[in-house]
Design a protein around this motif. Structure first.
Motif, PDB file in Angstrom:
ATOM      1  N   ASP A  43       3.517   7.543  -4.699  1.00 24.51           N
ATOM      2  CA  ASP A  43       3.568   6.653  -3.544  1.00 24.51           C
ATOM      3  C   ASP A  43       3.459   5.202  -3.957  1.00 24.51           C
ATOM      4  N   GLU A  44       4.206   4.392  -3.247  1.00 24.29           N
ATOM      5  CA  GLU A  44       4.159   2.954  -3.425  1.00 24.29           C
ATOM      6  C   GLU A  44       4.397   2.347  -2.055  1.00 24.29           C
ATOM      7  N   VAL A  45       3.562   1.398  -1.680  1.00 20.52           N
ATOM      8  CA  VAL A  45       3.696   0.768  -0.383  1.00 20.52           C
ATOM      9  C   VAL A  45       4.081  -0.692  -0.595  1.00 20.52           C
ATOM     10  N   LEU A  46       5.230  -1.082  -0.050  1.00 23.01           N
ATOM     11  CA  LEU A  46       5.661  -2.471  -0.107  1.00 23.01           C
ATOM     12  C   LEU A  46       4.915  -3.221   0.989  1.00 23.01           C
ATOM     13  N   VAL A  47       4.074  -4.166   0.587  1.00 23.41           N
ATOM     14  CA  VAL A  47       3.244  -4.917   1.521  1.00 23.41           C
ATOM     15  C   VAL A  47       4.016  -6.095   2.102  1.00 23.41           C
ATOM     16  N   ALA A  51      16.561 -17.707  -6.925  1.00 24.10           N
ATOM     17  CA  ALA A  51      15.714 -17.256  -8.036  1.00 24.10           C
ATOM     18  C   ALA A  51      15.228 -15.813  -7.874  1.00 24.10           C
ATOM     19  N   GLY A  52      15.434 -15.209  -6.719  1.00 26.62           N
ATOM     20  CA  GLY A  52      15.018 -13.826  -6.519  1.00 26.62           C
ATOM     21  C   GLY A  52      13.974 -13.678  -5.429  1.00 26.62           C
ATOM     22  N   ARG A  53      13.111 -12.698  -5.614  1.00 25.52           N
ATOM     23  CA  ARG A  53      12.071 -12.410  -4.633  1.00 25.52           C
ATOM     24  C   ARG A  53      10.789 -12.020  -5.355  1.00 25.52           C
ATOM     25  N   ILE A  54       9.699 -12.131  -4.625  1.00 24.74           N
ATOM     26  CA  ILE A  54       8.415 -11.621  -5.097  1.00 24.74           C
ATOM     27  C   ILE A  54       8.068 -10.439  -4.211  1.00 24.74           C
ATOM     28  N   HIS A  55       7.793  -9.300  -4.826  1.00 25.42           N
ATOM     29  CA  HIS A  55       7.366  -8.119  -4.085  1.00 25.42           C
ATOM     30  C   HIS A  55       5.868  -7.932  -4.302  1.00 25.42           C
ATOM     31  N   ILE A  56       5.155  -7.744  -3.210  1.00 24.79           N
ATOM     32  CA  ILE A  56       3.732  -7.429  -3.274  1.00 24.79           C
ATOM     33  C   ILE A  56       3.612  -5.985  -2.827  1.00 24.79           C
ATOM     34  N   ARG A  57       3.129  -5.148  -3.752  1.00 21.43           N
ATOM     35  CA  ARG A  57       3.098  -3.703  -3.511  1.00 21.43           C
ATOM     36  C   ARG A  57       1.724  -3.134  -3.827  1.00 21.43           C
ATOM     37  N   LEU A  58       1.371  -2.096  -3.111  1.00 22.39           N
ATOM     38  CA  LEU A  58       0.207  -1.294  -3.450  1.00 22.39           C
ATOM     39  C   LEU A  58       0.743  -0.076  -4.175  1.00 22.39           C
ATOM     40  N   SER A  59       0.281   0.134  -5.401  1.00 23.48           N
ATOM     41  CA  SER A  59       0.821   1.238  -6.192  1.00 23.48           C
ATOM     42  C   SER A  59      -0.303   1.992  -6.889  1.00 23.48           C
ATOM     43  N   ARG A  60       0.072   3.091  -7.490  1.00 30.00           N
ATOM     44  CA  ARG A  60      -0.899   3.914  -8.208  1.00 30.00           C
ATOM     45  C   ARG A  60      -0.347   4.220  -9.586  1.00 30.00           C
ATOM     46  N   PHE A  61      -1.228   4.082 -10.592  1.00 30.23           N
ATOM     47  CA  PHE A  61      -0.855   4.390 -11.966  1.00 30.23           C
ATOM     48  C   PHE A  61      -2.053   5.031 -12.633  1.00 30.23           C
ATOM     49  N   ARG A  62      -1.841   6.196 -13.183  1.00 27.23           N
ATOM     50  CA  ARG A  62      -2.897   6.941 -13.879  1.00 27.23           C
ATOM     51  C   ARG A  62      -4.165   7.066 -13.040  1.00 27.23           C
ATOM     52  N   GLU A  63      -3.982   7.545 -11.798  1.00 29.46           N
ATOM     53  CA  GLU A  63      -5.106   7.824 -10.892  1.00 29.46           C
ATOM     54  C   GLU A  63      -5.863   6.573 -10.447  1.00 29.46           C
ATOM     55  N   ARG A  64      -5.262   5.389 -10.584  1.00 32.62           N
ATOM     56  CA  ARG A  64      -5.927   4.150 -10.187  1.00 32.62           C
ATOM     57  C   ARG A  64      -4.982   3.334  -9.311  1.00 32.62           C
ATOM     58  N   ASP A  65      -5.526   2.736  -8.252  1.00 32.43           N
ATOM     59  CA  ASP A  65      -4.728   1.918  -7.340  1.00 32.43           C
ATOM     60  C   ASP A  65      -4.687   0.464  -7.812  1.00 32.43           C
ATOM     61  N   TYR A  66      -3.502  -0.151  -7.628  1.00 30.09           N
ATOM     62  CA  TYR A  66      -3.284  -1.540  -8.044  1.00 30.09           C
ATOM     63  C   TYR A  66      -2.558  -2.307  -6.949  1.00 30.09           C
ATOM     64  N   ILE A 120       1.971  -9.237 -12.219  1.00 27.46           N
ATOM     65  CA  ILE A 120       0.619  -8.826 -12.532  1.00 27.46           C
ATOM     66  C   ILE A 120       0.247  -7.636 -11.660  1.00 27.46           C
ATOM     67  N   ALA A 121      -0.478  -6.699 -12.245  1.00 22.47           N
ATOM     68  CA  ALA A 121      -1.013  -5.554 -11.507  1.00 22.47           C
ATOM     69  C   ALA A 121      -2.529  -5.681 -11.528  1.00 22.47           C
ATOM     70  N   VAL A 122      -3.108  -5.931 -10.365  1.00 22.53           N
ATOM     71  CA  VAL A 122      -4.552  -6.152 -10.245  1.00 22.53           C
ATOM     72  C   VAL A 122      -5.200  -4.884  -9.713  1.00 22.53           C
ATOM     73  N   ASP A 168       0.206  -4.869  -6.989  1.00 23.77           N
ATOM     74  CA  ASP A 168       1.212  -5.323  -7.941  1.00 23.77           C
ATOM     75  C   ASP A 168       1.977  -6.481  -7.322  1.00 23.77           C
ATOM     76  N   ILE A 169       1.986  -7.615  -8.011  1.00 18.83           N
ATOM     77  CA  ILE A 169       2.695  -8.809  -7.557  1.00 18.83           C
ATOM     78  C   ILE A 169       3.728  -9.114  -8.627  1.00 18.83           C
ATOM     79  N   ARG A 170       5.009  -8.949  -8.299  1.00 15.64           N
ATOM     80  CA  ARG A 170       6.035  -8.973  -9.340  1.00 15.64           C
ATOM     81  C   ARG A 170       7.310  -9.672  -8.871  1.00 15.64           C
ATOM     82  N   ASN A 171       7.940 -10.389  -9.796  1.00 16.06           N
ATOM     83  CA  ASN A 171       9.258 -10.977  -9.542  1.00 16.06           C
ATOM     84  C   ASN A 171      10.317  -9.881  -9.574  1.00 16.06           C
ATOM     85  N   PHE A 172      11.287  -9.982  -8.678  1.00 11.09           N
ATOM     86  CA  PHE A 172      12.421  -9.059  -8.622  1.00 11.09           C
ATOM     87  C   PHE A 172      13.709  -9.869  -8.668  1.00 11.09           C
TER      88      PHE A 172
END
Length: 85
Positions: free
Chosen positions: A9-13, A21-36, A57-59, A38-42
């Protein structure tokens, strides 16, 4: 109550348009059983799909409150700088 996030699961916030120049996607994601948060250029791929870059960056969600405090402090400095110009 929100449903728990599964491994796939990934939720686009929010999407912030940067124009050509593109877009910035702010997403709530999960990696290795941990929620992050994620603020990323696309960028727009050849077929019109939006693809992530390595720039971002994935915080861990446990650190989001601290990140928000830092962004609030940065906003105050930006506003002071804008008034001084």
């Amino acid at each position: 109550m929100a449903e728990p996030i599964q491994a796939t699961d990934e939720v686009l916030v929010r999407v912030i348009d940067k124009g050509v120049a593109g877009r910035i996607h702010i997403r709530l994601s999960r990696f290795r059983e941990r929620d992050y948060l994620d603020i990323r250029n696309f960028y727009e791929g050849e077929e019109g799909t939006w693809l992530p870059t390595r720039k971002g960056i994935a915080v861990p969600v446990e650190m989001v409150a601290e990140l928000m405090d830092a962004l609030g402090a940065a906003k105050e400095l930006i506003e002071k700088r804008a008034k001084a110009s």
